[in-house]
Design a protein around this motif. Structure first.
Motif, PDB file in Angstrom:
ATOM      1  N   PRO A 243      12.364   0.204  -0.729  1.00 31.61           N
ATOM      2  CA  PRO A 243      11.107  -0.401  -0.064  1.00 31.61           C
ATOM      3  C   PRO A 243       9.780   0.012  -0.495  1.00 31.61           C
ATOM      4  O   PRO A 243       8.695  -0.700  -0.739  1.00 31.61           O
ATOM      5  CB  PRO A 243      11.307  -0.262   1.460  1.00 31.61           C
ATOM      6  N   ARG A 244       9.668   1.403  -0.619  1.00 39.09           N
ATOM      7  CA  ARG A 244       8.616   1.891  -1.159  1.00 39.09           C
ATOM      8  C   ARG A 244       8.100   1.611  -2.537  1.00 39.09           C
ATOM      9  O   ARG A 244       7.067   1.384  -2.756  1.00 39.09           O
ATOM     10  CB  ARG A 244       8.622   3.597  -0.924  1.00 39.09           C
ATOM     11  N   GLU A 245       9.081   1.790  -3.559  1.00 41.41           N
ATOM     12  CA  GLU A 245       9.018   1.332  -4.920  1.00 41.41           C
ATOM     13  C   GLU A 245       8.338   0.029  -4.813  1.00 41.41           C
ATOM     14  O   GLU A 245       7.495  -0.422  -5.689  1.00 41.41           O
ATOM     15  CB  GLU A 245       9.990   1.722  -5.628  1.00 41.41           C
ATOM     16  N   ARG A 246       8.979  -1.093  -4.276  1.00 41.32           N
ATOM     17  CA  ARG A 246       8.508  -2.569  -4.082  1.00 41.32           C
ATOM     18  C   ARG A 246       7.242  -2.711  -3.760  1.00 41.32           C
ATOM     19  O   ARG A 246       6.348  -3.276  -4.220  1.00 41.32           O
ATOM     20  CB  ARG A 246       9.698  -3.294  -3.346  1.00 41.32           C
ATOM     21  N   PRO A 251       2.196  -5.332  -6.169  1.00 37.91           N
ATOM     22  CA  PRO A 251       0.904  -5.689  -6.114  1.00 37.91           C
ATOM     23  C   PRO A 251       0.309  -5.450  -7.346  1.00 37.91           C
ATOM     24  O   PRO A 251      -0.773  -6.059  -7.731  1.00 37.91           O
ATOM     25  CB  PRO A 251       0.225  -4.637  -5.045  1.00 37.91           C
ATOM     26  N   ILE A 252       0.892  -4.637  -8.456  1.00 40.52           N
ATOM     27  CA  ILE A 252       0.303  -4.607  -9.748  1.00 40.52           C
ATOM     28  C   ILE A 252       0.920  -5.793 -10.629  1.00 40.52           C
ATOM     29  O   ILE A 252       0.318  -6.016 -11.772  1.00 40.52           O
ATOM     30  CB  ILE A 252       0.668  -3.279 -10.402  1.00 40.52           C
ATOM     31  N   ASP A 318       6.628  -9.207   0.372  1.00 43.77           N
ATOM     32  CA  ASP A 318       5.731  -8.133   0.793  1.00 43.77           C
ATOM     33  C   ASP A 318       4.564  -8.896   0.935  1.00 43.77           C
ATOM     34  O   ASP A 318       4.183  -9.392  -0.027  1.00 43.77           O
ATOM     35  CB  ASP A 318       5.727  -7.084  -0.217  1.00 43.77           C
ATOM     36  N   ALA A 319       4.063  -8.541   2.330  1.00 41.13           N
ATOM     37  CA  ALA A 319       2.574  -9.287   2.502  1.00 41.13           C
ATOM     38  C   ALA A 319       1.540  -8.921   1.490  1.00 41.13           C
ATOM     39  O   ALA A 319       0.700  -9.649   1.101  1.00 41.13           O
ATOM     40  CB  ALA A 319       2.139  -8.788   4.008  1.00 41.13           C
TER      41      ALA A 319
END
Length: 354
Positions: A243-246, A251-252, A318-319
């Motif tokens: 989840p942290r990597e996603r 966003p990039i 992801d928002a």
């Protein structure tokens, strides 16, 4: 340096600790019968009749050539710009394959993607390496033939980095150190799922030399299989990320899309200078041909298949990622009157060039 390059993975970390999936439907079972490198001849640039042809490249895909300040220079200037755009396309193909796709496919085939992929998916990656090396070689060869036949060599230095190279370097600097390098994997997915759509119309354009249509068709046929492969790779990649990597990568992704599709403005400046435009005229041509809103709409339209694949993979769940896609215009991809190749939108085409 060499040992570090040999050991480096595309996605850092222990692949065995990541979730994996076993499903993979190969499109390479008949690769020996279908691959261009196996069955296509060396394409020879045909000079016969070229002087009577209006176009070397579709002006829809390089609209600066049809700006009034350019057409005022005469048809020779327009044709010269489109010839340079053909050179750009061939050089871009060579650099895209050799700099961005082949290194990624080699890592995948060697089991250094950072993902646990099915064995036959890794084997297919090596076939992609062979395909892409052939695309790079025949593009370079074809450009040399054109220069010899026309007497007009490509403008500028012998080798300059395409715009995506510095753009990717900037993106890499934005990533956390623990996943730095994954931008190369992301860019390969983006470029390989979008390039087939960009190439699809050129082989049917009867305004172009037949040999140009043939070499683009050869490229497009192989890229259709690559499109399916890298779409499948995306479905393996996203669930394997933490989840942290996603949250860091999602966003990039709009910037990765723009790195591939946005026009190469500096390259256009070089070519417009060569046909005799002043600095202020060049600034006007670029501003009026590629205003930000037009570029956003054209990029969104070209990227719409990829955005759909990303949504299916869960990238937009992801928002913050969805917010970045919205602010970049990539979720506003309704039908427009624009066409994109390297981000180039459509302009009105004078009858002489239609």
């Amino acid at each position: 340096m060499y040992l570090e390059a040999f050991q480096q993975q595309l996605l850092p970390g222990d692949a065995a600790s990541r979730s994996s999936r076993l499903d993979y439907n190969s499109r390479f079972e008949r690769w020996d019968d279908l691959a261009g490198v196996r069955r296509k001849p060396r394409r020879s640039f045909e000079a016969d009749g070229t002087k009577g042809l209006a176009l070397f490249f579709p002006p829809e895909l390089y609209p600066v050539a049809l700006h009034p300040l350019v057409t005022a220079k005469g048809t020779t200037a327009v044709r010269r710009l489109l010839l340079q755009r053909l050179y750009d396309y061939l050089a871009f193909t060579t650099e895209l394959e050799s700099v961005a796709v082949i290194p990624v496919a080699i890592k995948i085939s060697a089991g250094q993607s950072g993902l646990l992929l099915p064995e036959h998916m890794r084997a297919d990656a090596f076939k992609i390496v062979t395909d892409e090396a052939w695309h790079a070689q025949f593009s370079n060869d074809f450009a040399r033939q054109i220069a010899g036949e026309t007497g007009y060599a490509p403008q500028g230095p012998i080798r300059t980095p395409p715009a995506f190279v510095p753009r990717l370097d900037e993106l890499g600097d934005r990533l956390p150190p623990q996943i730095k390098g994954v931008e190369s994997l992301l860019f390969a997915i983006v470029s390989e799922t979008l390039i087939s759509g960009i190439l699809s119309d050129i082989p049917r354009d009867r305004r172009l030399p037949r040999s140009v249509c043939e070499i683009v068709r050869d490229h497009a046929e192989d890229e259709g299989r690559h499109h399916v492969y890298f779409r499948s790779l995306l479905r393996h990649l996203w669930p394997a990320l933490t989840p942290r990597e996603r949250r860091a990568i999602g966003p990039i992704l709009p910037s990765v899309v723009y790195a591939f599709l946005e026009p190469d403005y500096e390259q256009a400046v070089t070519h417009l200078t060569a046909v005799g435009l002043t600095a202020s005229e060049i600034e006007q041509v670029i501003a009026e041909t590629w205003p930000p809103g037009t570029v956003r709409a054209a990029v969104a339209e070209a990227a719409s298949p990829l955005v759909r694949y990303l949504a299916e993979a869960g990238v937009l769940d992801d928002a913050r990622t969805q917010e970045e896609f919205e602010s970049s215009g990539l979720l506003d991809s309704g039908p427009t009157s624009h066409t994109v190749a390297d981000g180039a939108p459509l302009l009105h085409i004078p009858r002489e060039f239609s």
